[in-house]
Design a protein around this motif. Structure first.
Motif, short mmCIF file in Angstrom:
data_model
loop_
_atom_site.label_atom_id
_atom_site.label_comp_id
_atom_site.label_asym_id
_atom_site.label_seq_id
_atom_site.Cartn_x
_atom_site.Cartn_y
_atom_site.Cartn_z
N VAL A 138 0.84 -1.21 0.00
CA VAL A 138 0.00 0.00 0.00
C VAL A 138 0.87 1.25 0.00
O VAL A 138 0.62 2.21 -0.75
CB VAL A 138 -0.95 -0.01 1.21
N LEU A 139 1.90 1.25 0.85
CA LEU A 139 2.82 2.39 0.86
C LEU A 139 3.50 2.55 -0.49
O LEU A 139 3.67 3.67 -0.98
CB LEU A 139 3.87 2.20 1.96
N GLN A 140 3.88 1.44 -1.11
CA GLN A 140 4.56 1.53 -2.40
C GLN A 140 3.62 2.10 -3.48
O GLN A 140 4.05 2.87 -4.34
CB GLN A 140 5.08 0.16 -2.82
N ALA A 141 2.34 1.72 -3.43
CA ALA A 141 1.37 2.29 -4.38
C ALA A 141 1.25 3.80 -4.18
O ALA A 141 1.18 4.56 -5.16
CB ALA A 141 0.02 1.62 -4.20
N LEU A 142 1.26 4.25 -2.94
CA LEU A 142 1.22 5.69 -2.67
C LEU A 142 2.50 6.36 -3.15
O LEU A 142 2.46 7.49 -3.67
CB LEU A 142 1.03 5.94 -1.18
N HIS A 143 3.63 5.69 -3.02
CA HIS A 143 4.89 6.24 -3.52
C HIS A 143 4.82 6.47 -5.03
O HIS A 143 5.28 7.50 -5.53
CB HIS A 143 6.05 5.30 -3.20
N ILE A 144 4.24 5.52 -5.73
CA ILE A 144 4.13 5.65 -7.19
C ILE A 144 3.20 6.81 -7.54
O ILE A 144 3.47 7.58 -8.47
CB ILE A 144 3.62 4.33 -7.80
N PHE A 145 2.11 6.95 -6.80
CA PHE A 145 1.18 8.06 -7.04
C PHE A 145 1.88 9.40 -6.85
O PHE A 145 1.79 10.30 -7.69
CB PHE A 145 -0.02 7.93 -6.09
N TRP A 146 2.59 9.55 -5.72
CA TRP A 146 3.28 10.82 -5.46
C TRP A 146 4.45 11.04 -6.42
O TRP A 146 4.77 12.17 -6.77
CB TRP A 146 3.74 10.87 -4.02
N ALA A 147 5.08 9.95 -6.85
CA ALA A 147 6.16 10.09 -7.83
C ALA A 147 5.64 10.68 -9.13
O ALA A 147 6.33 11.47 -9.79
CB ALA A 147 6.83 8.74 -8.08
N GLY A 148 4.42 10.30 -9.51
CA GLY A 148 3.82 10.89 -10.71
C GLY A 148 3.64 12.39 -10.57
O GLY A 148 3.92 13.16 -11.51
N LEU A 149 3.17 12.84 -9.40
CA LEU A 149 3.03 14.28 -9.16
C LEU A 149 4.39 14.98 -9.20
O LEU A 149 4.53 16.08 -9.76
CB LEU A 149 2.35 14.53 -7.81
N ILE A 150 5.39 14.34 -8.61
CA ILE A 150 6.72 14.95 -8.57
C ILE A 150 7.31 15.06 -9.98
O ILE A 150 7.90 16.08 -10.34
CB ILE A 150 7.65 14.14 -7.65
N LEU A 151 7.13 14.02 -10.79
CA LEU A 151 7.66 14.06 -12.15
C LEU A 151 6.96 15.13 -12.97
O LEU A 151 7.60 15.78 -13.82
CB LEU A 151 7.50 12.69 -12.81
N ARG A 152 5.67 15.34 -12.73
CA ARG A 152 4.98 16.45 -13.41
C ARG A 152 5.57 17.79 -13.01
O ARG A 152 5.76 18.68 -13.83
CB ARG A 152 3.49 16.42 -13.06
N MET A 153 5.88 17.93 -11.72
CA MET A 153 6.49 19.17 -11.25
C MET A 153 7.89 19.35 -11.82
O MET A 153 8.30 20.45 -12.17
CB MET A 153 6.53 19.17 -9.72
N VAL A 154 8.64 18.24 -11.93
CA VAL A 154 9.98 18.32 -12.52
C VAL A 154 9.89 18.75 -13.97
O VAL A 154 10.68 19.59 -14.44
CB VAL A 154 10.69 16.96 -12.40
N TYR A 155 8.92 18.20 -14.70
CA TYR A 155 8.74 18.58 -16.11
C TYR A 155 8.43 20.08 -16.22
O TYR A 155 9.00 20.79 -17.04
CB TYR A 155 7.62 17.75 -16.72
N LYS A 156 7.52 20.57 -15.37
CA LYS A 156 7.20 21.99 -15.40
C LYS A 156 8.39 22.83 -14.97
O LYS A 156 8.61 23.94 -15.48
CB LYS A 156 6.00 22.28 -14.49
N PHE A 157 9.15 22.31 -14.02
CA PHE A 157 10.33 23.05 -13.56
C PHE A 157 11.35 23.20 -14.68
O PHE A 157 11.93 24.26 -14.88
CB PHE A 157 10.95 22.30 -12.37
N LEU A 158 11.58 22.13 -15.44
CA LEU A 158 12.54 22.19 -16.54
C LEU A 158 12.04 23.09 -17.66
O LEU A 158 12.83 23.72 -18.36
CB LEU A 158 12.80 20.78 -17.08
N LYS A 159 10.71 23.17 -17.81
CA LYS A 159 10.13 24.05 -18.83
C LYS A 159 9.98 25.49 -18.35
O LYS A 159 9.58 26.36 -19.11
CB LYS A 159 8.75 23.53 -19.24
N GLY A 160 10.31 25.72 -17.08
CA GLY A 160 10.18 27.06 -16.52
C GLY A 160 8.76 27.47 -16.22
O GLY A 160 8.45 28.65 -16.14
#
Length: 404
Positions: free
Chosen positions: A310-332
């Motif tokens: 269950v914790l690992q599933a939550l980690h994957i969910f939050w990782a998706g949000l973080i990767l979206r933020m990283v993408y926006k961060f790289l795009k400024g």
């Protein structure tokens, strides 16, 4: 032991062939006992009180130092009908509900939409409240991580995971690990007690699931003497939480954008490495596979690993949000946390400009179009005048040459 309720049946908590009497080989001070968990409740209440003192007296001066400022918010015009609908019905009325409110309060659709938007903004938490919450968690995670690292770094199972199961379940428990467990359990208990008044973000449900899964993991792993692997799980999670809360703190301040960006990048790397690489490949692999070298599966084995999944599933969910933020961060284009409770600032400004005062959107668009048209006509006129003047000068020059 036969008088214990069914919930304490030894085949639930202990591997096959091991009984509670076998656990009594350890001294009372060296083995975990279920009654020890009762101290978690006063600890949770103590954390709630300590957090109140921290957010009341310590967080505000820290926030002022970092330049945390509350945004000025427009207040709504008094309207008993709309206020009653807002508090008793819904904060976001549909078009049909707005149509009914038009005849009820005598306002236009535009005015009602703006009123509800401003009213929702009034209920949103201010920056200082967000900063106080982030600062409280940051200091706890920092102290917990330092304490956990201190009491684990010289233990053999910190470096060799097979040591987590050597001699299991008859493993002596150290007092430092006992207090590490109780403080973490009390802290997550305090988060549940405060969950109704804390800031609600987009992943509110996931946060509740995470807190409950963590509490059940702590309770079960303590009673079943999964102390060694449990301490590693706590230490691993605290490592990235420190960076997350510190990035939030600097994000709420002014003039710390570069610091916030640097902390966010480090947090993203640490989170992805610890939660998506180390946690499944080391921790879950240890509990699923390496533990089977010592004992056979039992009910607690499946229960513990399901909670880890269950914790690992939550980690994957939050990782998706973080990767979206990283993408926006790289795009400024990164402006705020993907989990933010706020609505789009651009949308909010457009709504406010749209008019508390019956501004006509059509007239506004026409004025902009008219200004653009006038500007283009002016440029065209200037171009024609310049061309005419140039042609006239060229004609005069030709005549003068012919006369000469």
């Amino acid at each position: 032991m036969d008088l214990l309720p069914d919930i304490w049946r030894q085949d639930y908590w202990l591997p096959p062939g091991v009984t509670w009497r076998d656990m009594e080989q350890l001294a009372d001070a060296d083995r975990p006992q279920p009654l020890d968990l009762l101290i978690a409740l006063p600890l949770a209440l103590g954390f709630v009180a300590l957090r109140y003192v921290f957010e009341r007296f310590f967080a505000p001066p820290m926030g002022r130092y970092l330049g945390v400022k509350n945004r000025s918010q427009k207040t709504t015009a008094p309207s008993p009908q709309l206020e009653s609908f807002y508090t008793q019905q819904t904060r976001k009325p549909t078009h049909s509900e707005i149509a009914g409110l038009i005849s009820l309060c005598g306002k236009t659709q535009r005015q009602i939409e703006v009123w509800f938007r401003l009213r929702r903004n009034q209920d949103r938490p201010c920056q200082s409240k967000k900063f106080g919450e982030a600062a409280w968690r940051f200091f706890f995670y920092l102290l917990a991580f330092m304490a956990g690292l201190t009491c684990l770094i010289d233990r053999p199972w910190f470096w060799h995971l097979r040591e987590c199961w050597r001699g299991y379940p008859i493993q002596a428990m150290e007092r430092a690990h006992y207090w590490y467990y109780m403080l973490e359990l009390g802290f997550y208990g305090s988060l549940l007690l405060r969950i109704s008044v804390d800031i609600k973000r987009k992943d509110f449900k996931e946060q509740v699931i995470h807190h409950l899964a963590t509490i059940f993991l702590l309770i079960f792993s303590y009673c079943a003497n999964y102390i060694r692997i449990g301490t590693l799980v706590m230490l691993l999670h605290d490592s990235s939480d420190i960076l997350l809360e510190s990035a939030k703190m600097f994000n709420y301040g002014t003039g710390w954008k570069k610091t916030c960006d640097a902390l966010f990048v480090v947090f993203a790397v640490v989170f992805l490495v610890t939660r998506l690489v180390i946690f499944p490949s080391k921790i879950i692999h240890t509990t699923l596979a390496l533990s089977m070298e010592v004992f056979e599966p039992f009910v607690g084995y499946y229960f513990f690993n399901i909670l880890l999944m269950v914790l690992q599933a939550l980690h994957i969910f939050w990782a998706g949000l973080i990767l979206r933020m990283v993408y926006k961060f790289l795009k400024g284009k990164l402006e705020k946390d993907e989990r933010s409770d706020e609505e789009s600032e651009i949308e909010e400004e457009e709504e406010d400009k749209g008019g508390e005062e019956n501004a006509d959107h059509g007239d506004y668009c026409w004025e902009r179009s008219k200004d653009t048209l006038n500007s283009k006509l002016s440029m065209l006129t200037n171009t024609c005048v310049l061309n005419s003047f140039s042609n006239q000068r060229a004609s005069v020059s030709d005549r003068m040459r012919k006369a000469q």
